[in-house]
Design an enzyme around this catalytic site. Structure first.
Site, PDB file in Angstrom:
ATOM      1  N   ASN A  85       0.868  -1.182   0.000  1.00 29.98           N
ATOM      2  CA  ASN A  85       0.000   0.000   0.000  1.00 29.98           C
ATOM      3  C   ASN A  85       0.902   1.228   0.000  1.00 29.98           C
ATOM      4  OD1 ASN A  85      -1.809   2.043   0.495  1.00 29.98           O
ATOM      5  ND2 ASN A  85      -2.245   1.450   2.607  1.00 29.98           N
TER       6      ASN A  85
ATOM      7  N   LYS B 151       0.074   4.273  -0.245  1.00 27.49           N
ATOM      8  CA  LYS B 151      -0.585   5.455   0.328  1.00 27.49           C
ATOM      9  C   LYS B 151      -0.409   6.662  -0.596  1.00 27.49           C
ATOM     10  CE  LYS B 151       0.225   3.424   4.793  1.00 27.49           C
ATOM     11  NZ  LYS B 151       0.070   3.546   6.225  1.00 27.49           N
TER      12      LYS B 151
ATOM     13  N   HIS C 102      -9.437   0.863   4.677  1.00 28.49           N
ATOM     14  CA  HIS C 102      -8.168   1.034   5.408  1.00 28.49           C
ATOM     15  C   HIS C 102      -8.426   1.947   6.606  1.00 28.49           C
ATOM     16  CE1 HIS C 102      -4.061   2.301   6.312  1.00 28.49           C
ATOM     17  NE2 HIS C 102      -3.670   1.218   5.692  1.00 28.49           N
TER      18      HIS C 102
ATOM     19  N   GLU D 291      -6.892   4.389   7.704  1.00 22.54           N
ATOM     20  CA  GLU D 291      -6.725   5.821   7.414  1.00 22.54           C
ATOM     21  C   GLU D 291      -7.966   6.370   6.707  1.00 22.54           C
ATOM     22  OE1 GLU D 291      -2.959   5.379   5.442  1.00 22.54           O
ATOM     23  OE2 GLU D 291      -2.049   4.848   7.360  1.00 22.54           O
TER      24      GLU D 291
ATOM     25  N   GLU E 204      -5.213  -5.298  10.437  1.00 15.84           N
ATOM     26  CA  GLU E 204      -4.190  -4.279  10.678  1.00 15.84           C
ATOM     27  C   GLU E 204      -4.471  -3.541  11.986  1.00 15.84           C
ATOM     28  OE1 GLU E 204      -2.243  -3.025   6.754  1.00 15.84           O
ATOM     29  OE2 GLU E 204      -4.001  -1.781   7.022  1.00 15.84           O
TER      30      GLU E 204
ATOM     31  N   GLY F  20       2.467   2.042  10.544  1.00 19.25           N
ATOM     32  CA  GLY F  20       3.373   3.170  10.362  1.00 19.25           C
ATOM     33  C   GLY F  20       4.103   3.582  11.624  1.00 19.25           C
TER      34      GLY F  20
ATOM     35  N   SER G  76       3.554  -2.375  10.169  1.00 21.43           N
ATOM     36  CA  SER G  76       5.013  -2.364  10.308  1.00 21.43           C
ATOM     37  C   SER G  76       5.670  -3.685   9.931  1.00 21.43           C
ATOM     38  CB  SER G  76       5.422  -1.928  11.719  1.00 21.43           C
ATOM     39  OG  SER G  76       4.934  -0.620  11.983  1.00 21.43           O
TER      40      SER G  76
END
Ligand code: PEP
Length: 248
Positions: free
Chosen positions: A9, A11, A94, A96, A166, A172, A212
């Site tokens: 991904n 992003k 996701h 985010e 996730e 991240g 991560s």
């Protein structure tokens, strides 16, 4: 036997030219038959990415799409816009997107249905916050995301879906869930899939871990019985991704 699937991904990173360069750099490093390999660049680079990946084992995925066919939805991308240029996968829900763009389990469910209708493979994301983990409600929270996300999705269609677990606290941050923590939730997701569908369906659905993942921890995480690959952010933007894909 589930085939491993490892997706990057990207992003909001990489211009069109940078995306082409990265694909050309990574192509030889991710060449394998052992896993499906998916790159998810930003929307603007999808078309060039499909071209650049031609003749390789890399499939291209989008990071999002809308659940309507067309119309007055400024800034959105319709599913047939993706399929018409050769995009095969789409990340849906996701964390985010949920945190910054108001996605809910309900919009995730609508997008999953629409993606499947168009022959796109959804990578449906779920995962808890650190607060929820501390409150010991991780499994209930994630199971609810799975149940609503897949509401009214048939057995046959569910088998096509990839679930990405996730934990938000691991995305991240450089903090990875331990392989035991990741396996515990992925096993619980599979148990929920068995409850909602049946064993045959649950055993067919691939469940990725994301948060991560890098060259140093992929082998341990991906060796877990209910982890069928990874959704990788930061490490998918560099040569390290080759090591993640060839984790064995
Ligand atoms: C992600 O973006 O889905 C992700 C897991 O990011 P990172 O690997 O950087 O934690």
């Amino acid at each position: 036997m589930r085939k491993m699937i490892i997706a990057g991904n990207w992003k909001m990173n990489k211009t069109v030219d940078e995306a082409i360069n990265l694909i050309n750099e990574l192509k030889p490093l991710v060449a394998t038959d052992a896993a499906e390999v998916v790159f998810c660049p930003p929307t603007i680079a999808l078309m060039a990415a499909v071209e650049a990946a031609k003749g390789s084992n890399i499939s291209i995925g989008a990071q999002n799409m809308y659940y309507e066919e067309s119309g007055a939805y400024t800034g959105e991308t319709a599913p047939n816009m993706l399929t018409s240029i050769g995009v095969k996968y789409v990340i849906i829900g996701h964390s985010e997107r949920r945190e910054y763009f108001g996605e809910t389990n309900d919009t995730v469910n609508k997008k999953v249905h629409k993606a499947i209708e168009h022959g796109l493979i959804p990578i449906m994301c779920c995962g808890e916050t650190l607060e929820q983990r501390k409150q010991d409600i991780t499994i209930d929270f994630v199971n609810q995301q799975i149940k609503v996300g897949l509401l009214d999705v048939s057995k046959e269609d569910a088998k096509k879906v990839v679930v990405a677990y996730e934990p938000i606290w691991a995305i991240g941050t450089g903090v990875t869930a331990s392989s035991e923590q990741a396996e515990e939730v992925c096993a619980a997701i599979r148990a929920t899939l068995t409850e909602v569908y049946d064993t045959d369906t649950a055993e067919a659905i691939r469940i990725q871990y994301g948060g991560s993942v890098g060259a140093g921890n992929a082998a341990e995480l991906f060796a877990m019985p209910n982890i069928d690959g990874g959704l990788v952010g930061g490490a998918s933007l560099k040569a390290d991704f080759g090591k993640v894909v060839n984790y064995k």
